[in-house]
Design a protein around this motif. Structure first.
Motif, PDB file in Angstrom:
ATOM      1  N   GLU A 219      27.219  68.855 123.669  1.00  0.00           N
ATOM      2  CA  GLU A 219      25.974  69.628 123.651  1.00  0.00           C
ATOM      3  C   GLU A 219      26.063  70.902 124.477  1.00  0.00           C
ATOM      4  O   GLU A 219      25.095  71.665 124.555  1.00  0.00           O
ATOM      5  CB  GLU A 219      24.812  68.774 124.179  1.00  0.00           C
ATOM      6  N   GLY A 220      27.205  71.140 125.135  1.00  0.00           N
ATOM      7  CA  GLY A 220      27.405  72.383 125.878  1.00  0.00           C
ATOM      8  C   GLY A 220      27.084  72.316 127.354  1.00  0.00           C
ATOM      9  O   GLY A 220      27.091  73.352 128.029  1.00  0.00           O
ATOM     10  N   LYS A 221      26.858  71.138 127.894  1.00  0.00           N
ATOM     11  CA  LYS A 221      26.578  70.989 129.322  1.00  0.00           C
ATOM     12  C   LYS A 221      27.884  70.834 130.097  1.00  0.00           C
ATOM     13  O   LYS A 221      28.896  70.417 129.531  1.00  0.00           O
ATOM     14  CB  LYS A 221      25.686  69.768 129.570  1.00  0.00           C
ATOM     15  N   PRO A 222      27.880  71.160 131.406  1.00  0.00           N
ATOM     16  CA  PRO A 222      29.083  70.911 132.210  1.00  0.00           C
ATOM     17  C   PRO A 222      29.513  69.451 132.101  1.00  0.00           C
ATOM     18  O   PRO A 222      28.690  68.533 132.231  1.00  0.00           O
ATOM     19  CB  PRO A 222      28.630  71.262 133.627  1.00  0.00           C
ATOM     20  N   ALA A 223      30.789  69.233 131.825  1.00  0.00           N
ATOM     21  CA  ALA A 223      31.280  67.874 131.611  1.00  0.00           C
ATOM     22  C   ALA A 223      31.395  67.129 132.935  1.00  0.00           C
ATOM     23  O   ALA A 223      31.712  67.727 133.971  1.00  0.00           O
ATOM     24  CB  ALA A 223      32.634  67.920 130.914  1.00  0.00           C
ATOM     25  N   PRO A 224      31.142  65.827 132.945  1.00  0.00           N
ATOM     26  CA  PRO A 224      31.329  65.029 134.157  1.00  0.00           C
ATOM     27  C   PRO A 224      32.755  65.174 134.686  1.00  0.00           C
ATOM     28  O   PRO A 224      33.716  65.156 133.917  1.00  0.00           O
ATOM     29  CB  PRO A 224      31.063  63.596 133.680  1.00  0.00           C
ATOM     30  N   GLY A 225      32.879  65.343 135.993  1.00  0.00           N
ATOM     31  CA  GLY A 225      34.195  65.465 136.604  1.00  0.00           C
ATOM     32  C   GLY A 225      34.766  66.861 136.621  1.00  0.00           C
ATOM     33  O   GLY A 225      35.908  67.059 137.068  1.00  0.00           O
TER      34      GLY A 225
END
Length: 384
Positions: A219-225
């Motif tokens: 969805e274009g959000k900063p990825a976990p980690g």
């Protein structure tokens, strides 16, 4: 089928003209002067083991490439390539702003439509493609920026692409160095290679999306980690990333255009600095990550890469050849080998088919090549 000898000769003349002052890959824009820290071609160390970093002129016995045939031809400015479930392919046209479905067996082409909002120009337009969960993702140049969008696609006969929905906006755009490659990694996250648009300082600015490798959710959000809290930036210090791929151990590799001296293949790690504009090629400085392999810009100008049969395969635009870089873990296990040199013109995109073979897209109709009858093509390659 190999290109006619007369076209190869014309291509050699064109390459000499571009060598005098065009960007790596001949994709517009002067190279300019090497930045401080760039190793001179006459004295820099060579990770490929041959003079000035050039790789062997003829392939060693360990590697083999056979052109098994042409899947389809008559494509105009093809750029991105993605596989659909079942084996068919999607290919984007950078300048015509269209996506076409190509039957993976017969090569029959089915236009899926024009992507609205694309503004082609220079090295920008409709570029990388990726497919996931009924969505087609595209990296494109819009009026004010580069961006990633996604479009619903059912995949059935006669289906068309849905309206584009923004995934990530605000990637800097320019006449040159727009990056453009996108792919989903083994972790399910979406990765993108961007360019610094000719504004070299953007590569070191972690607040900018230019000159980076980005990692985000679908969805274009900063990825976990991710290494920088609240940011999609995964690595920085890049000039113009146009190839990304993962090996069989899940490591990320990236191909990058150099300026005057070295094109690069990098092993990408989160949060690391790859040196541009303070370093081009091997710098030997602890604050930067050195490339695993490098080439004079006339021999590569790398675009797409893929991993198959224990090696990274790298398509060369100005170099007009396919490079094989054998790997052992995180290191090269041998010298890079060149195949198909000058036989099919500029090579834009290479994609593994999952069975140890490759699809290869030529790039003669993008305004920089010498197109002949049938250009551009998707070729089937058997590799070892």
């Amino acid at each position: 089928m190999s290109r006619p000898a007369v076209l190869r000769a014309l291509g050699a003349v064109t390459a000499l003209v571009f060598a005098a002052g065009c960007s790596s890959g001949g994709d517009a824009g002067a190279r300019g002067t090497s930045p401080p820290g760039s190793p001179p071609a006459s004295s820099a160390g060579s990770p490929t083991g041959s003079p000035a970093g050039s790789a062997p002129a003829s392939p060693a016995a360990e590697g083999r490439v056979t052109v098994a045939g042409t899947l389809t031809e008559g494509l105009r400015s093809p750029w991105g390539l993605a596989a659909l479930p079942g084996g068919d392919l999607l290919v984007s046209s950078r300048d015509e702003r269209t996506v076409t479905r190509v039957d993976g067996r017969s090569g029959a082409q089915s236009p899926l439509g024009e992507v609205p909002g694309v503004v082609p120009g220079g090295e920008g337009g409709l570029m990388g493609l990726a497919v996931r969960d009924g969505w087609v993702y595209a990296y494109l140049t819009a009026e004010s920026d580069n961006r990633i969008v996604r479009m619903r696609y059912g995949g059935g006969a006669g289906d068309r692409l849905g309206a584009p929905e923004p995934v990530l906006t605000g990637i800097p755009k320019g006449t040159v160095h727009n990056g453009g490659r996108i792919a989903f990694g083994p972790d399910g996250m979406l990765y993108a290679g961007t360019g610094e648009t000719g504004e070299t300082g953007l590569a070191q600015d972690r607040e900018s999306l230019g000159g980076k490798i980005l990692r985000m959710t679908p969805e274009g959000k900063p990825a976990p980690g991710n290494p920088f809290a609240g940011s999609v930036v995964y690595s920085y210090g890049h000039r113009n990333v146009q190839g990304i791929a993962w090996d069989d151990q899940g490591r990320l590799w990236a191909a990058e255009f150099g300026q005057n001296t070295w094109d690069e293949l990098n092993l990408v790690e989160p949060g690391k600095n790859y040196g541009w504009p303070e370093a081009e090629g091997q710098a030997g400085e602890a604050r930067f990550v050195d490339p695993v392999a490098q080439w004079p810009t006339s021999e590569a100008s790398p675009s797409g890469i893929a991993y198959a049969r224990g090696a990274v395969w790298m398509a060369g635009l100005r170099g007009e050849r396919l490079w094989r870089i054998p790997l052992s873990g995180a290191e090269r296990s041998g010298e890079p080998e060149a195949f198909l040199a000058g036989e099919h013109g500029r090579l834009r995109t290479v994609l593994a088919d999952g069975a140890g073979r490759l699809w290869l897209v030529t790039s003669e109709t993008d305004g920089r090549g010498t197109p002949g009858s049938g250009d551009d093509r998707i070729l089937r390659l058997d590799v070892r």
